[in-house]
Design an enzyme around this catalytic site. Sequence first.
Site, PDB file in Angstrom:
ATOM      1  N   LYS A   1       0.850  -1.209   0.000  1.00  0.00           N
ATOM      2  CA  LYS A   1       0.000   0.000   0.000  1.00  0.00           C
ATOM      3  C   LYS A   1       0.873   1.242   0.000  1.00  0.00           C
ATOM      4  CE  LYS A   1      -1.753   1.890   3.972  1.00  0.00           C
ATOM      5  NZ  LYS A   1      -1.508   3.341   4.120  1.00  0.00           N
ATOM      6  N   ASN A   2       1.859   1.311   0.905  1.00  0.00           N
ATOM      7  CA  ASN A   2       2.612   2.559   1.069  1.00  0.00           C
ATOM      8  C   ASN A   2       3.577   2.817  -0.081  1.00  0.00           C
ATOM      9  OD1 ASN A   2       1.118   3.111   3.296  1.00  0.00           O
ATOM     10  ND2 ASN A   2       2.646   2.424   4.762  1.00  0.00           N
TER      11      ASN A   2
ATOM     12  N   ARG B   1      -4.384  10.110   3.342  1.00  0.00           N
ATOM     13  CA  ARG B   1      -3.313  11.039   3.709  1.00  0.00           C
ATOM     14  C   ARG B   1      -2.311  11.176   2.573  1.00  0.00           C
ATOM     15  NH1 ARG B   1      -1.292  13.721   7.402  1.00  0.00           N
ATOM     16  NH2 ARG B   1       0.955  13.983   7.646  1.00  0.00           N
TER      17      ARG B   1
ATOM     18  N   CYS C   1      -5.570   8.535   8.743  1.00  0.00           N
ATOM     19  CA  CYS C   1      -5.733   7.965  10.085  1.00  0.00           C
ATOM     20  C   CYS C   1      -5.434   8.994  11.178  1.00  0.00           C
ATOM     21  CB  CYS C   1      -4.796   6.774  10.259  1.00  0.00           C
ATOM     22  SG  CYS C   1      -5.337   5.358   9.307  1.00  0.00           S
TER      23      CYS C   1
ATOM     24  N   ARG D   1       0.410  14.927  12.924  1.00  0.00           N
ATOM     25  CA  ARG D   1       0.835  14.671  11.534  1.00  0.00           C
ATOM     26  C   ARG D   1       0.935  15.951  10.693  1.00  0.00           C
ATOM     27  NH1 ARG D   1      -1.994   9.264   9.446  1.00  0.00           N
ATOM     28  NH2 ARG D   1      -0.003   8.981   8.385  1.00  0.00           N
TER      29      ARG D   1
ATOM     30  N   ILE E   1       2.776  18.769   8.111  1.00  0.00           N
ATOM     31  CA  ILE E   1       3.541  18.553   6.868  1.00  0.00           C
ATOM     32  C   ILE E   1       4.601  19.639   6.690  1.00  0.00           C
ATOM     33  CG2 ILE E   1       1.660  17.320   5.696  1.00  0.00           C
ATOM     34  CD1 ILE E   1       1.151  19.876   4.060  1.00  0.00           C
TER      35      ILE E   1
ATOM     36  N   ASP F   1       3.621   0.798  12.268  1.00  0.00           N
ATOM     37  CA  ASP F   1       2.390   0.235  11.694  1.00  0.00           C
ATOM     38  C   ASP F   1       2.093  -1.165  12.210  1.00  0.00           C
ATOM     39  OD1 ASP F   1       2.794   1.734   8.379  1.00  0.00           O
ATOM     40  OD2 ASP F   1       2.247   2.546  10.328  1.00  0.00           O
TER      41      ASP F   1
ATOM     42  N   ARG G   1      -9.081   0.098   3.591  1.00  0.00           N
ATOM     43  CA  ARG G   1      -8.185   1.092   2.992  1.00  0.00           C
ATOM     44  C   ARG G   1      -6.805   0.487   2.739  1.00  0.00           C
ATOM     45  NH1 ARG G   1      -6.825   5.679   6.236  1.00  0.00           N
ATOM     46  NH2 ARG G   1      -5.267   5.644   4.598  1.00  0.00           N
TER      47      ARG G   1
HETATM   48  C1  EPZ Z   1       3.947   7.101   6.539  1.00  0.00           C
HETATM   49  O1  EPZ Z   1       3.177   8.120   7.158  1.00  0.00           O
HETATM   50  C2  EPZ Z   1       3.008   5.930   6.357  1.00  0.00           C
HETATM   51  N1  EPZ Z   1       1.930   6.313   5.440  1.00  0.00           N
HETATM   52  C3  EPZ Z   1       2.432   5.522   7.706  1.00  0.00           C
HETATM   53  O2  EPZ Z   1       1.608   4.383   7.493  1.00  0.00           O
HETATM   54  C4  EPZ Z   1       3.593   5.130   8.617  1.00  0.00           C
HETATM   55  O3  EPZ Z   1       3.071   4.858   9.900  1.00  0.00           O
HETATM   56  C5  EPZ Z   1       4.599   6.276   8.704  1.00  0.00           C
HETATM   57  O4  EPZ Z   1       5.018   6.670   7.380  1.00  0.00           O
HETATM   58  C6  EPZ Z   1       5.848   5.873   9.489  1.00  0.00           C
HETATM   59  O5  EPZ Z   1       6.442   4.772   8.880  1.00  0.00           O
HETATM   60  C7  EPZ Z   1       2.190   6.235   4.119  1.00  0.00           C
HETATM   61  O6  EPZ Z   1       3.280   5.848   3.699  1.00  0.00           O
HETATM   62  C8  EPZ Z   1       1.063   6.622   3.200  1.00  0.00           C
HETATM   63  P1  EPZ Z   1       6.113  10.305   8.712  1.00  0.00           P
HETATM   64  P2  EPZ Z   1       3.766   9.635   7.223  1.00  0.00           P
HETATM   65  O7  EPZ Z   1       6.118  11.522   7.859  1.00  0.00           O
HETATM   66  O8  EPZ Z   1       4.551   9.891   5.989  1.00  0.00           O
HETATM   67  C9  EPZ Z   1       6.272  13.743  12.021  1.00  0.00           C
HETATM   68  C10 EPZ Z   1      -0.320   3.102   7.626  1.00  0.00           C
HETATM   69  O9  EPZ Z   1      -0.901   2.597   8.587  1.00  0.00           O
HETATM   70  N2  EPZ Z   1       6.286  14.689  10.896  1.00  0.00           N
HETATM   71  O10 EPZ Z   1       7.241   9.324   8.589  1.00  0.00           O
HETATM   72  O11 EPZ Z   1       2.670  10.527   7.580  1.00  0.00           O
HETATM   73  C11 EPZ Z   1       4.950  12.985  12.106  1.00  0.00           C
HETATM   74  O12 EPZ Z   1       4.002  13.726  12.825  1.00  0.00           O
HETATM   75  C12 EPZ Z   1       0.191   4.514   7.731  1.00  0.00           C
HETATM   76  O13 EPZ Z   1      -0.070   2.518   6.534  1.00  0.00           O
HETATM   77  C13 EPZ Z   1       6.401  16.050  11.159  1.00  0.00           C
HETATM   78  O14 EPZ Z   1       6.482  16.479  12.312  1.00  0.00           O
HETATM   79  O15 EPZ Z   1       4.761   9.490   8.461  1.00  0.00           O
HETATM   80  C14 EPZ Z   1       5.356  11.723  12.818  1.00  0.00           C
HETATM   81  O16 EPZ Z   1       5.393  11.965  14.210  1.00  0.00           O
HETATM   82  C15 EPZ Z   1      -0.146   5.162   9.049  1.00  0.00           C
HETATM   83  N3  EPZ Z   1       6.411  16.915  10.118  1.00  0.00           N
HETATM   84  C16 EPZ Z   1       6.777  11.467  12.325  1.00  0.00           C
HETATM   85  O17 EPZ Z   1       7.244  12.721  11.782  1.00  0.00           O
HETATM   86  C17 EPZ Z   1       6.337  16.497   8.821  1.00  0.00           C
HETATM   87  O18 EPZ Z   1       6.367  17.343   7.895  1.00  0.00           O
HETATM   88  C18 EPZ Z   1       6.871  10.414  11.221  1.00  0.00           C
HETATM   89  O19 EPZ Z   1       5.930  10.757  10.234  1.00  0.00           O
HETATM   90  C19 EPZ Z   1       6.228  15.105   8.571  1.00  0.00           C
HETATM   91  C20 EPZ Z   1       6.221  14.227   9.618  1.00  0.00           C
END
Ligand code: EPZ
Length: 421
Positions: A25-26, A96, A120, A125, A127, A308, A400
């Site tokens: 998926k990811n 997302r 989710c 979260r 950006i 995850d 999803r």
């Molecule tokens: C991706 O989410 C995955 N989603 C998530 O899977 C997964 O849990 C996560 O990576 C960690 O491996 C997809 O790939 C579509 P991050 P993402 O940016 O990109 C903080 C599932 O169940 N952060 O690595 O949103 C954030 O808040 C989903 O398949 C910032 O502060 O995760 C978090 O605490 C859920 N600012 C940490 O970094 C930013 O600009 C890691 O988030 C970006 C992130």
Amino acid sequence: MLGKDKMLIMGGKPLMGEITVSGGKNTAVAVIPATLLSDEPSTIENLPDIEDVHALIEILNHLGVKTEYVPDQYLRVYPATLRDCNVPFDFTKRLRASYYLLGALLGRGGRAEVAYPGGCEIGSRPIDQHLKGFVALGATIEDRGGLVCARADRLTGADVFFDMVTVGATVNVMLAAARAQGTTVIYNAAKEPHIVDLANFLNSMGARIKGAGTDIIRITGRPSLHGTTYTVIPDQIETGTLMIAAAATRGDVTIHGCIPTHMESLTAKLLEMGVRVTQSDDSIRVRPQYEQRAVNIKTQVYPGFPTDLQQPMTALLCMANGTSTVCETIFEQRFKHLDELRRMGARIKLVDRTVLIEGVHEMYGAPVTVTDLRAGAALVVAGLMAKGITEIYETGYIDRGYERIEDKLCSLGADIRRETL
Ligand code: EPZ
């Protein structure tokens, strides 16, 4: 309401047999937007037939992009017909990863307007790192009432140093930088398998990306990219969920079409619990031992224990022998499944971001509600373990990210069915 039906699980049956895992998926949600970086058609194979893929295809069609989709076969994308760069909240609230359209549209034509994403509820979260990367490449960002508007006359390669390891921002900057003028170096990059798969996909389009899978990724921008045909990697998290379900039911399951090296952190923990895990180059077999010992888990970025899998693993540990701890270091609110597990007899306490789990000898079926995708996976695992019937509501979250999970589990002997509400 994310589900017009409920899932009924009669627990207590060991999963036995062989299953093949679906495509990731990811990786799918990153590779599909990447097709927009060329005007030529691209074909993607091994995509999972899940809601997130369907939602992304609808977004491409909304932008005027023609697609040909044969579920479980291929998706063909014809980007030349793209006529818009605006993705409204109606679409982005469904997944997302819709924010990857920012990097893809910016990288393709210097303009993107994408509503802040949904997805989710597992934490704030933000950006900010994505936007920091785009600005470093020369884009201007404007927030127009929940719409992120990114513009750039020309994107120029730059150094981008992320404040924390972030999968999403790493993907988005790779997408925007692939056709920028000059070289972009991402420091503190995410190393997940789907980052490597995206780099391989982009390189198959003629991009020049090196270092994916390490914390420094170098992207030498190309003036244009060509179409490609590509097969995405298997789903690391579905593989892990099936491994956990096999252990939870003390079954004997072989998972085919997976990549065992992606699973090492989970495999190590299952072995520590006393579960028998053996592997070949593309399959993993999970068999029970006698007692399953309590263990301590701490989620980390790849190659650490994946956040995850934190939720399904928590369900498994509810019946381990002893007291386990699960510390969630990535998302501050990834605990909504705990109340539901308690309804099934789990003895769980949350202290800050650490779950304390006192293993019990029995869990029992109950009506439970899914709050997010991987919480849904946790409740399915718990339902398979519990005595009696578990009724799972809001199953749409599960659909999803898991392709027909109940069909897969029923083929292994589980007693699961869906009933329309
Ligand atoms: C991706 O989410 C995955 N989603 C998530 O899977 C997964 O849990 C996560 O990576 C960690 O491996 C997809 O790939 C579509 P991050 P993402 O940016 O990109 C903080 C599932 O169940 N952060 O690595 O949103 C954030 O808040 C989903 O398949 C910032 O502060 O995760 C978090 O605490 C859920 N600012 C940490 O970094 C930013 O600009 C890691 O988030 C970006 C992130």
